[in-house]
Design a protein around this motif. Structure first.
Motif, mmCIF file in Angstrom:
data_model
loop_
_atom_site.group_PDB
_atom_site.id
_atom_site.type_symbol
_atom_site.label_atom_id
_atom_site.label_comp_id
_atom_site.label_asym_id
_atom_site.label_seq_id
_atom_site.Cartn_x
_atom_site.Cartn_y
_atom_site.Cartn_z
ATOM 1 N N THR A 81 49.087 46.029 34.661
ATOM 2 C CA THR A 81 47.767 45.495 34.883
ATOM 3 C C THR A 81 47.896 44.189 35.976
ATOM 4 O OG1 THR A 81 48.224 43.753 33.148
ATOM 5 C CG2 THR A 81 47.036 45.959 32.281
ATOM 6 N N LEU A 82 46.680 43.744 36.438
ATOM 7 C CA LEU A 82 46.598 42.656 37.347
ATOM 8 C C LEU A 82 46.624 41.366 36.584
ATOM 9 C CD1 LEU A 82 43.896 44.280 39.557
ATOM 10 C CD2 LEU A 82 46.464 44.174 40.224
ATOM 11 N N LYS A 85 43.677 39.178 37.926
ATOM 12 C CA LYS A 85 42.367 39.818 37.617
ATOM 13 C C LYS A 85 41.621 39.953 38.844
ATOM 14 C CE LYS A 85 43.545 39.813 33.312
ATOM 15 N NZ LYS A 85 43.584 41.085 32.569
ATOM 16 N N GLN A 86 42.435 40.086 40.319
ATOM 17 C CA GLN A 86 41.650 40.355 41.381
ATOM 18 C C GLN A 86 41.960 41.574 42.010
ATOM 19 O OE1 GLN A 86 42.126 36.193 43.084
ATOM 20 N NE2 GLN A 86 40.242 36.472 43.371
ATOM 21 N N GLU A 162 50.124 41.914 44.338
ATOM 22 C CA GLU A 162 48.774 41.384 44.065
ATOM 23 C C GLU A 162 48.344 40.394 45.079
ATOM 24 O OE1 GLU A 162 47.162 40.528 40.137
ATOM 25 O OE2 GLU A 162 49.221 40.955 39.160
ATOM 26 N N SER A 191 40.920 46.921 42.638
ATOM 27 C CA SER A 191 40.353 45.665 42.031
ATOM 28 C C SER A 191 40.333 45.796 40.646
ATOM 29 C CB SER A 191 39.175 45.365 42.794
ATOM 30 O OG SER A 191 38.369 46.192 42.317
ATOM 31 N N GLN A 192 40.291 44.683 39.679
ATOM 32 C CA GLN A 192 40.166 44.459 38.600
ATOM 33 C C GLN A 192 38.835 45.420 37.866
ATOM 34 O OE1 GLN A 192 41.980 43.297 36.452
ATOM 35 N NE2 GLN A 192 40.867 43.525 34.633
ATOM 36 N N GLU A 193 37.811 45.505 38.610
ATOM 37 C CA GLU A 193 36.709 46.249 38.465
ATOM 38 C C GLU A 193 36.939 47.740 38.396
ATOM 39 O OE1 GLU A 193 36.448 43.447 40.766
ATOM 40 O OE2 GLU A 193 35.341 42.130 39.536
ATOM 41 N N GLU A 196 39.124 48.700 35.479
ATOM 42 C CA GLU A 196 38.393 48.816 34.324
ATOM 43 C C GLU A 196 37.520 49.871 34.242
ATOM 44 O OE1 GLU A 196 36.362 45.048 34.258
ATOM 45 O OE2 GLU A 196 37.836 44.057 33.474
#
Length: 242
Positions: A81-82, A85-86, A162, A191-193, A196
């Motif tokens: 996981t990041l 969060k970017q 990252e 990217s985080q989006e 997800e």
């Protein structure tokens, strides 16, 4: 009415479906820009320089090691996981990183990174696993060869590095793509989006799959005597990771 405006008006008359696009007017509403006030740029925004050889005490001889392919086989369960969060580079297959790959990624990021607004961090360890090799033309036997170089094994789903800061994904996409294409295994910029969205799509496919005869179901029930032909690792991951 100038020539450009009259031409657009004539095209709108000849193509009624384009009339709405040409003659439409109104106030445009754009979303507000993102707020980056909570992001702090560290003192060293670039990627660290990793040592080519791990440091051992002077009284300790560098140990040799077996291949241990299990270090790069299967899914990554921890660093998947990041943290920021970017944005980052995600490994989609297993492999080994040599010192040359670390330097390639570090130099590419250093050239394209805006240090006033962005920073980057490693998510993998420096080279630590020894790889032995015998000299050219030597015969079989004679024991294990000398250490040739060191590598870092990587599993599928591992975040390589990252990139964070006050920037958009479009600004760092080319930098991440260039590094991902030059790695010795399959990788992609994320990217985080995107991560997800991938997790949501995978969950939706599992929940809405109408065909119950999946590879997992076939292996668990030994359909067609599949246990005689499959690898022991297929009992763990059901064909997902080779």
């Amino acid at each position: 009415m100038n020539l450009y405006t009259s031409t657009k008006f004539i095209i709108g008359l000849l193509r009624p479906e384009a009339t709405q696009i040409v003659l439409s007017k109104g106030i445009k509403y754009f979303p507000p820009p993102k707020n980056y006030d909570d992001i702090e740029i560290p003192e060293r925004p670039r990627l660290r320089v990793y040592d080519k050889v791990p440091l051992y005490p002077s009284n300790l001889k560098p140990p040799k090691m077996q291949k241990r392919l299990r270090y790069m086989r299967g899914p990554e369960l921890l660093h998947n996981t990041l943290q920021l969060k970017q944005y980052g580079v995600l490994a989609t297959g297993g492999g080994r990183l040599r010192h040359e790959h670390f330097e390639m990624a570090r130099l590419q990021v250093a050239r394209r990174l805006d240090m006033k607004r962005m920073f980057a961090i490693w998510r993998v360890d420096p080279p630590w696993q020894p790889i032995t090799k015998k000299g050219q033309g030597q015969r079989m036997g004679g024991g294990k060869g000398a250490i040739d170089h060191y590598v870092t094994p990587v599993k599928a789903g591992r975040i390589i590095f990252e990139v964070g800061g006050k920037c958009e994904y479009a600004e760092v996409y080319d930098m991440l793509r260039i590094v991902a294409e030059r790695l010795p295994f399959k990788a992609e910029p994320v990217s985080q989006e995107i991560m997800e969205k991938k997790a949501k799509e995978e969950k939706w496919r599992e929940e809405n799959n109408k065909n119950k005869y999946t590879l997992k179901y076939i292996i668990q029930n030994n359909m067609g005597g599949s246990h005689r032909h499959i690898s022991p690792f297929d009992h763990k991951w059901y064909g997902k990771y080779l």
